[in-house]
Design an enzyme around this catalytic site. Structure first.
Site, mmCIF file in Angstrom:
data_model
loop_
_atom_site.group_PDB
_atom_site.id
_atom_site.type_symbol
_atom_site.label_atom_id
_atom_site.label_comp_id
_atom_site.label_asym_id
_atom_site.label_seq_id
_atom_site.Cartn_x
_atom_site.Cartn_y
_atom_site.Cartn_z
ATOM 1 N N PHE A 286 40.289 34.748 44.176
ATOM 2 C CA PHE A 286 41.070 35.688 44.983
ATOM 3 C C PHE A 286 41.001 35.330 46.460
ATOM 4 O O PHE A 286 42.033 35.040 47.096
ATOM 5 C CB PHE A 286 40.550 37.105 44.713
ATOM 6 C CG PHE A 286 41.004 38.145 45.703
ATOM 7 C CD1 PHE A 286 42.314 38.184 46.161
ATOM 8 C CD2 PHE A 286 40.109 39.106 46.169
ATOM 9 C CE1 PHE A 286 42.737 39.154 47.072
ATOM 10 C CE2 PHE A 286 40.516 40.077 47.072
ATOM 11 C CZ PHE A 286 41.823 40.100 47.530
ATOM 12 N N TYR B 244 24.307 43.193 42.040
ATOM 13 C CA TYR B 244 25.302 42.420 42.784
ATOM 14 C C TYR B 244 24.933 42.321 44.258
ATOM 15 O O TYR B 244 24.875 41.222 44.824
ATOM 16 C CB TYR B 244 26.691 43.040 42.630
ATOM 17 C CG TYR B 244 27.715 42.417 43.552
ATOM 18 C CD1 TYR B 244 28.203 41.136 43.316
ATOM 19 C CD2 TYR B 244 28.174 43.103 44.681
ATOM 20 C CE1 TYR B 244 29.126 40.548 44.176
ATOM 21 C CE2 TYR B 244 29.105 42.524 45.535
ATOM 22 C CZ TYR B 244 29.573 41.256 45.285
ATOM 23 O OH TYR B 244 30.472 40.675 46.143
#
Length: 320
Positions: free
Chosen positions: A14, A150
């Site tokens: 992305f 994360y």
């Protein structure tokens, strides 16, 4: 120093695709493309590359590649700058840590062996900060207290970069939005839901009460280009955001307007596990302006319009 040979890792993801497109417009630059190959796309976040490695100058999975092997490949390419857009935002803890923590560490070690004078621009994440005081903007000096795997893995990657001794900068990106936003994040997930739902139907989401700093992906790409070209030394960590906190509910309403969806949003589903405990994020982008000469130039509606226009298979249904 003029940096003309620029290697972009994660070029098919992305943000990596936006960064690659932006750097290709740099006069005199030769962009080298790096990724995992083997058909791995950008489902979870920013890693990936052309299918099977076709068109890649470097095929390597930073999560597993031996440092000496990566060093030899970097030495053969001899880049003046390396932009690390490789990363994943969703999946098993082992994959998150391997790509987001081990990956940058291995890259730094390989660069120290093969290209010690090259500049490294690494994309970090606002998730590294963890919970913030509502109403306050986060400066780079704010404590990093990530909540989940994360954020912790991304922080480990940042520490590997800032402690490497290389000419390196971590661009700590807040919530990027734009064409190709993955469905692992709310903007991409909402866009996919609006495409599938009847125009006057119902779309279910988790709570939209939190505030986030949404930044256009193309503004992030501009920041990368400036970081690559910046003369002299650069700060170790630089925030890249819009400098504004927007309620997620506002983003959802704006995307509904852009898409032409006139139905109802029901906040009865599951929210993001990645940031469930973070109710407020806003970037202080003072340092980016001072050190890089960067500031965002695109609005949230600009970013959402780009996102909607790129949703696969969507007929033209964009509101003015």
């Amino acid at each position: 120093m003029t940096r003309t040979r620029i290697l972009v890792l994660g070029c098919g993801g992305f943000l990596g695709s936006r960064v690659t497109a932006r750097l290709q417009r740099t006069p005199g630059a030769r962009i080298l493309r790096g990724g995992r190959g083997a058909g791995d796309g950008a489902k979870g976040g920013t890693r990936g590359g052309p299918k099977g490695g076709a068109g890649l100058d470097l095929v390597a999975d930073l999560a597993t590649v031996p440092v000496d092997v990566l060093a030899r490949r970097l030495a053969a390419l001899a880049p003046d700058a390396v932009v690390d857009c490789a990363g994943v935002v969703a999946g098993r803890a082992s994959a998150l840590c391997a790509t987001n923590a081990r990956g940058p560490a291995a890259l730094c070690e390989a660069m120290a062996l093969a290209t010690p004078s090259a500049r490294l621009v690494h994309l970090g994440s606002a998730a590294e900060y963890g919970p913030a005081e509502p109403g306050a903007a986060l400066a780079e000096s704010a404590p990093a207290r990530p909540e989940g795997v994360y954020g912790a893995a991304k922080l480990a990657g940042t520490l590997a970069v800032t402690g490497s001794g290389l000419d390196a900068v971590v661009l700590r990106v807040f919530n990027p939005v734009g064409a190709g936003s993955p469905t692992s994040g709310l903007p991409g997930r909402l866009a996919a839901a609006f495409r599938e739902a009847p125009r006057e139907g119902v779309v279910r989401t988790g709570s939209l009460a939190a505030y986030r700093d949404f930044v256009a992906a193309d503004d992030v790409a501009d920041a990368v280009a400036l970081a690559v070209a910046a003369p002299g030394s650069v700060p170790p960590v630089v925030n890249i955001g819009s400098g504004e906190a927007t309620q997620v509910r506002t983003l959802a309403a704006e995307l509904a307007s852009v898409s032409g969806f006139t139905g109802r949003l029901e906040e009865s589903g599951r929210g993001s596990e990645r940031s469930a405990g973070v109710s407020w994020h806003q970037a202080d982008i003072t340092l980016a302006a001072y050190a890089l000469g960067w500031q965002p130039t695109r609005t949230l509606r600009d970013a959402l319009t780009a996102l909607w226009a790129a949703v696969p298979g969507e007929p033209v249904r964009i509101s003015p």
